[in-house]
Design a protein around this motif. Structure first.
Motif, PDB file in Angstrom:
ATOM      1  N   MET A   1       0.849  -1.197   0.000  1.00 35.77           N
ATOM      2  CA  MET A   1       0.000   0.000   0.000  1.00 35.77           C
ATOM      3  C   MET A   1       0.877   1.236   0.000  1.00 35.77           C
ATOM      4  O   MET A   1       1.870   1.312   0.717  1.00 35.77           O
ATOM      5  N   THR A   2       0.547   2.255  -0.815  1.00 34.25           N
ATOM      6  CA  THR A   2       1.350   3.461  -0.900  1.00 34.25           C
ATOM      7  C   THR A   2       1.286   4.231   0.406  1.00 34.25           C
ATOM      8  O   THR A   2       0.210   4.447   0.962  1.00 34.25           O
ATOM      9  N   SER A   3       2.455   4.681   0.922  1.00 32.16           N
ATOM     10  CA  SER A   3       2.524   5.334   2.219  1.00 32.16           C
ATOM     11  C   SER A   3       1.996   6.757   2.151  1.00 32.16           C
ATOM     12  O   SER A   3       2.089   7.428   1.131  1.00 32.16           O
ATOM     13  N   TYR A   4       1.473   7.213   3.298  1.00 31.43           N
ATOM     14  CA  TYR A   4       1.111   8.614   3.443  1.00 31.43           C
ATOM     15  C   TYR A   4       2.339   9.373   3.938  1.00 31.43           C
ATOM     16  O   TYR A   4       3.166   8.846   4.676  1.00 31.43           O
ATOM     17  N   ASN A   5       2.412  10.648   3.548  1.00 34.42           N
ATOM     18  CA  ASN A   5       3.513  11.506   3.966  1.00 34.42           C
ATOM     19  C   ASN A   5       3.082  12.319   5.180  1.00 34.42           C
ATOM     20  O   ASN A   5       2.063  13.028   5.136  1.00 34.42           O
ATOM     21  N   VAL A   6       3.853  12.219   6.262  1.00 41.50           N
ATOM     22  CA  VAL A   6       3.510  12.876   7.520  1.00 41.50           C
ATOM     23  C   VAL A   6       4.656  13.788   7.945  1.00 41.50           C
ATOM     24  O   VAL A   6       5.822  13.391   7.901  1.00 41.50           O
ATOM     25  N   LEU A   7       4.310  15.017   8.345  1.00 43.61           N
ATOM     26  CA  LEU A   7       5.292  15.960   8.878  1.00 43.61           C
ATOM     27  C   LEU A   7       5.046  16.120  10.372  1.00 43.61           C
ATOM     28  O   LEU A   7       3.930  16.422  10.801  1.00 43.61           O
ATOM     29  N   VAL A   8       6.090  15.909  11.181  1.00 41.72           N
ATOM     30  CA  VAL A   8       6.005  16.059  12.633  1.00 41.72           C
ATOM     31  C   VAL A   8       6.769  17.312  13.022  1.00 41.72           C
ATOM     32  O   VAL A   8       7.976  17.421  12.769  1.00 41.72           O
ATOM     33  N   VAL A   9       6.070  18.275  13.637  1.00 42.34           N
ATOM     34  CA  VAL A   9       6.687  19.559  14.017  1.00 42.34           C
ATOM     35  C   VAL A   9       6.639  19.679  15.541  1.00 42.34           C
ATOM     36  O   VAL A   9       5.570  19.850  16.138  1.00 42.34           O
ATOM     37  N   ASP A  10       7.798  19.582  16.173  1.00 42.67           N
ATOM     38  CA  ASP A  10       7.879  19.658  17.642  1.00 42.67           C
ATOM     39  C   ASP A  10       9.299  20.042  18.014  1.00 42.67           C
ATOM     40  O   ASP A  10      10.264  19.512  17.441  1.00 42.67           O
ATOM     41  N   ASP A  11       9.444  20.961  18.961  1.00 40.19           N
ATOM     42  CA  ASP A  11      10.791  21.416  19.324  1.00 40.19           C
ATOM     43  C   ASP A  11      11.503  20.438  20.258  1.00 40.19           C
ATOM     44  O   ASP A  11      12.697  20.582  20.507  1.00 40.19           O
ATOM     45  N   GLU A  12      10.790  19.437  20.781  1.00 39.82           N
ATOM     46  CA  GLU A  12      11.413  18.458  21.676  1.00 39.82           C
ATOM     47  C   GLU A  12      11.922  17.255  20.881  1.00 39.82           C
ATOM     48  O   GLU A  12      11.145  16.547  20.243  1.00 39.82           O
ATOM     49  N   LEU A  13      13.219  17.020  20.953  1.00 44.38           N
ATOM     50  CA  LEU A  13      13.854  15.963  20.166  1.00 44.38           C
ATOM     51  C   LEU A  13      13.277  14.586  20.483  1.00 44.38           C
ATOM     52  O   LEU A  13      13.010  13.793  19.574  1.00 44.38           O
ATOM     53  N   ASP A  14      13.079  14.294  21.785  1.00 42.73           N
ATOM     54  CA  ASP A  14      12.600  12.952  22.146  1.00 42.73           C
ATOM     55  C   ASP A  14      11.184  12.702  21.615  1.00 42.73           C
ATOM     56  O   ASP A  14      10.852  11.581  21.225  1.00 42.73           O
ATOM     57  N   ILE A  15      10.351  13.756  21.582  1.00 41.82           N
ATOM     58  CA  ILE A  15       8.990  13.608  21.035  1.00 41.82           C
ATOM     59  C   ILE A  15       9.056  13.332  19.536  1.00 41.82           C
ATOM     60  O   ILE A  15       8.375  12.440  19.013  1.00 41.82           O
ATOM     61  N   GLU A  17      11.515  12.056  17.783  1.00 44.03           N
ATOM     62  CA  GLU A  17      12.077  10.732  17.502  1.00 44.03           C
ATOM     63  C   GLU A  17      11.077   9.625  17.822  1.00 44.03           C
ATOM     64  O   GLU A  17      10.979   8.634  17.102  1.00 44.03           O
ATOM     65  N   LEU A  18      10.327   9.796  18.914  1.00 38.11           N
ATOM     66  CA  LEU A  18       9.349   8.782  19.312  1.00 38.11           C
ATOM     67  C   LEU A  18       8.257   8.649  18.251  1.00 38.11           C
ATOM     68  O   LEU A  18       7.937   7.543  17.803  1.00 38.11           O
ATOM     69  N   ILE A  19       7.688   9.797  17.825  1.00 37.85           N
ATOM     70  CA  ILE A  19       6.606   9.759  16.831  1.00 37.85           C
ATOM     71  C   ILE A  19       7.134   9.224  15.503  1.00 37.85           C
ATOM     72  O   ILE A  19       6.463   8.421  14.833  1.00 37.85           O
ATOM     73  N   GLN A  20       8.334   9.657  15.125  1.00 32.10           N
ATOM     74  CA  GLN A  20       8.917   9.177  13.871  1.00 32.10           C
ATOM     75  C   GLN A  20       9.090   7.662  13.879  1.00 32.10           C
ATOM     76  O   GLN A  20       8.767   6.975  12.909  1.00 32.10           O
ATOM     77  N   GLU A  21       9.571   7.136  14.973  1.00 32.80           N
ATOM     78  CA  GLU A  21       9.787   5.689  15.085  1.00 32.80           C
ATOM     79  C   GLU A  21       8.458   4.928  15.010  1.00 32.80           C
ATOM     80  O   GLU A  21       8.331   3.936  14.287  1.00 32.80           O
ATOM     81  N   THR A  31       8.648  12.919   8.010  1.00 35.10           N
ATOM     82  CA  THR A  31       9.637  13.991   8.004  1.00 35.10           C
ATOM     83  C   THR A  31       9.480  14.753   9.305  1.00 35.10           C
ATOM     84  O   THR A  31       8.347  14.944   9.781  1.00 35.10           O
ATOM     85  N   VAL A  32      10.595  15.173   9.917  1.00 27.10           N
ATOM     86  CA  VAL A  32      10.509  15.875  11.202  1.00 27.10           C
ATOM     87  C   VAL A  32      11.049  17.296  11.064  1.00 27.10           C
ATOM     88  O   VAL A  32      11.915  17.573  10.226  1.00 27.10           O
ATOM     89  N   ALA A  33      10.501  18.193  11.882  1.00 27.98           N
ATOM     90  CA  ALA A  33      10.953  19.586  11.925  1.00 27.98           C
ATOM     91  C   ALA A  33      10.937  20.043  13.375  1.00 27.98           C
ATOM     92  O   ALA A  33      10.005  19.723  14.122  1.00 27.98           O
ATOM     93  N   SER A  34      11.953  20.801  13.760  1.00 25.88           N
ATOM     94  CA  SER A  34      12.063  21.225  15.159  1.00 25.88           C
ATOM     95  C   SER A  34      11.532  22.635  15.392  1.00 25.88           C
ATOM     96  O   SER A  34      11.509  23.112  16.521  1.00 25.88           O
ATOM     97  N   SER A  35      11.120  23.318  14.313  1.00 25.93           N
ATOM     98  CA  SER A  35      10.663  24.695  14.451  1.00 25.93           C
ATOM     99  C   SER A  35       9.732  25.046  13.298  1.00 25.93           C
ATOM    100  O   SER A  35       9.624  24.294  12.318  1.00 25.93           O
ATOM    101  N   ALA A  36       9.105  26.209  13.400  1.00 25.45           N
ATOM    102  CA  ALA A  36       8.235  26.684  12.326  1.00 25.45           C
ATOM    103  C   ALA A  36       9.045  26.906  11.046  1.00 25.45           C
ATOM    104  O   ALA A  36       8.579  26.613   9.942  1.00 25.45           O
TER     105      ALA A  36
END
Length: 453
Positions: A1-15, A17-21, A31-36
């Protein structure tokens, strides 16, 4: 099944990494981002099906960022706000700005996955599965600079009122890019009509384009069907002279009258014309109306051939494998690294149509789990054998100068791919002095790494 693309925006590294995993294990592309600022940069490179957005961040808070996207009509993703203790009211308020829902911290894995699934399901029900597919699949494949620039350019012009000309080689996905342009525009809730100019003749063009009135009954034409939306006209160079004239006059006047009708109807559509790579030559030969093109090319978009961004081919292979397994129930097969590299180095005169056909044949004909280099070589040989007579016949029909130019362009483009785009390496490979080679590449309009100049 083709994957959905998700962007996680949070300034806390552990959050992050947890959501990405968690989401990666579930098959999402994360894809992760630490700031606006990083979030904006990520969205400039690709579209996302879902954004998980933290409310409190050091530079720009999540609510302000959401408001910015919403007010500028840039919110074509589902958004789930993430809130800590004491910010639930703010998260609820964000739903009025376009957020789908919110999830409280500390995160529960089960709640996270359920919220993600519900947000994506809501988007799918609103847009329809075909629209979601176009947002999240073909258009977003590819990480090359040329495709990133193309996607950015399309987003920048999505809401302009001007007509657009999209040109490129056959099989590059020109119509899909045109549909994508409609889907991310402020006309997206209105119709998108694709018209094949080949079907228009001198006798039926007027009724097809303008519509017809018979005994007080309206038979809508393409302009009626696309009202307030987008009309995509493909195969312009193959259209009848009369049809081209009719299209040109209505684009100039912004009005049209149905066959047998009396009322002048106001034109309220955006027109996107689709033309071939050599449409200028078609104009010079009289096959394509210069006036029609002038009415369409207020903004011109070029879709690059597959060989010019060969580094994206492994991603497209994965995409076509997923699509074919999903839609045609074919057995999943994994392409070996050697097989992928060989496909990267093929010139692809048929572009995506040719690549998809080869992937399909390899899935159908293979017996083992892995696609081997030998299998790929066998399929490519068939393609080359089919193309040899065509190329030979095509060149023999041209004057010597044009035939030589076409051969040199095709030859150097393929050699440049084999040299990873490095002109210095190419000069050694083909035995041409480097300065002369730069001039030759420029005269043949072949893109190369200008950092080497």
């Amino acid at each position: 099944m083709t994957s959905y693309n998700v962007l996680v925006v949070d300034d806390e590294l552990d959050i992050r990494e947890l959501i990405q995993e968690i989401l990666t294990e579930e098959g999402y592309k994360v894809t992760v981002a630490s700031s606006a600022r990083e979030a904006k940069e990520a969205r400039s490179n690709r579209d996302f099906d879902l954004i998980l957005l933290d409310i409190w961040m050091p530079d720009t808070d999540g609510i302000s960022l959401l408001k910015e996207w919403s007010e500028s009509n840039q919110l074509n993703s589902s958004v789930v706000m993430m809130s800590g203790h004491g910010t639930v009211d703010t998260a609820i308020e964000s739903t009025h700005l376009g957020a789908s829902s919110f999830i409280e911290k500390p995160l529960s894995i089960a709640k996270l996955l359920r919220t993600v699934e519900e947000a994506l399901a809501e988007k799918k029900s609103k847009l329809g599965s075909s629209r979601v597919s176009e947002f999240s699949s073909f258009i977003n494949i590819g990480r090359s600079n040329s495709l990133k620039s193309l996607r950015s350019e399309l987003r920048n012009i999505a809401n302009i009122k001007s007509n657009i000309l999209i040109f490129g080689e056959e099989g590059t996905g020109r119509v899909q890019y045109a549909k994508y342009l409609h889907n991310i525009s402020n006309r997206s809730i209105n119709p998108c009509v694709v018209c094949d100019a080949v079907t228009m003749s001198s006798s039926n063009a007027e009724a097809q384009v303008f519509g017809e009135e018979i005994q007080n009954k309206v038979l809508p034409g393409h302009l009626d069907q696309a009202n307030n939306g987008t009309l995509i006209i493909k195969n312009l160079s193959h259209s009848d002279t009369r049809a081209q004239y009719l299209l040109q006059t209505v684009l100039e006047s912004d009005q049209y009258k149905r066959v047998n009708g009396n009322a002048e109807n106001q034109l309220n559509i955006r027109t996107i014309g689709i033309a071939g790579e050599d449409y200028i030559v078609d104009i010079e030969k009289g096959k394509l109306s210069r006036e029609l093109i002038s009415s369409l090319n207020i903004k011109t978009i070029h879709i690059p051939p597959l060989r010019e961004h060969a580094e994206d081919i492994p991603d497209f292979i994965k995409y076509y494998v997923d699509e074919l397994v999903d839609t045609q129930d074919l057995v999943f097969r994994r392409f070996s690294v050697a097989a992928q590299n060989r496909l990267r180095n093929f010139p692809w005169p048929g572009n995506h149509i040719e690549l998809k056909n080869i992937v399909q044949r390899l899935l159908i004909n293979g017996l083992s789990e892995d696609v081997t280099l030998d299998e790929v070589e066998s399929e490519l040989q068939k393609e080359q054998n089919k193309g040899e007579n065509f190329i030979q016949k095509d060149l023999l029909s041209l004057p010597l100068r044009e035939a030589r130019e076409q051969f040199e362009r095709a030859y150097l483009q393929q050699q440049l791919i084999l040299c990873d785009g490095k002109v210095g390496k190419l000069a050694k490979r083909v035995g041409v002095e480097r300065t002369h080679l730069y001039r030759k590449l420029k005269s043949l309009e072949i893109n190369f790494n200008k950092k080497e100049v």
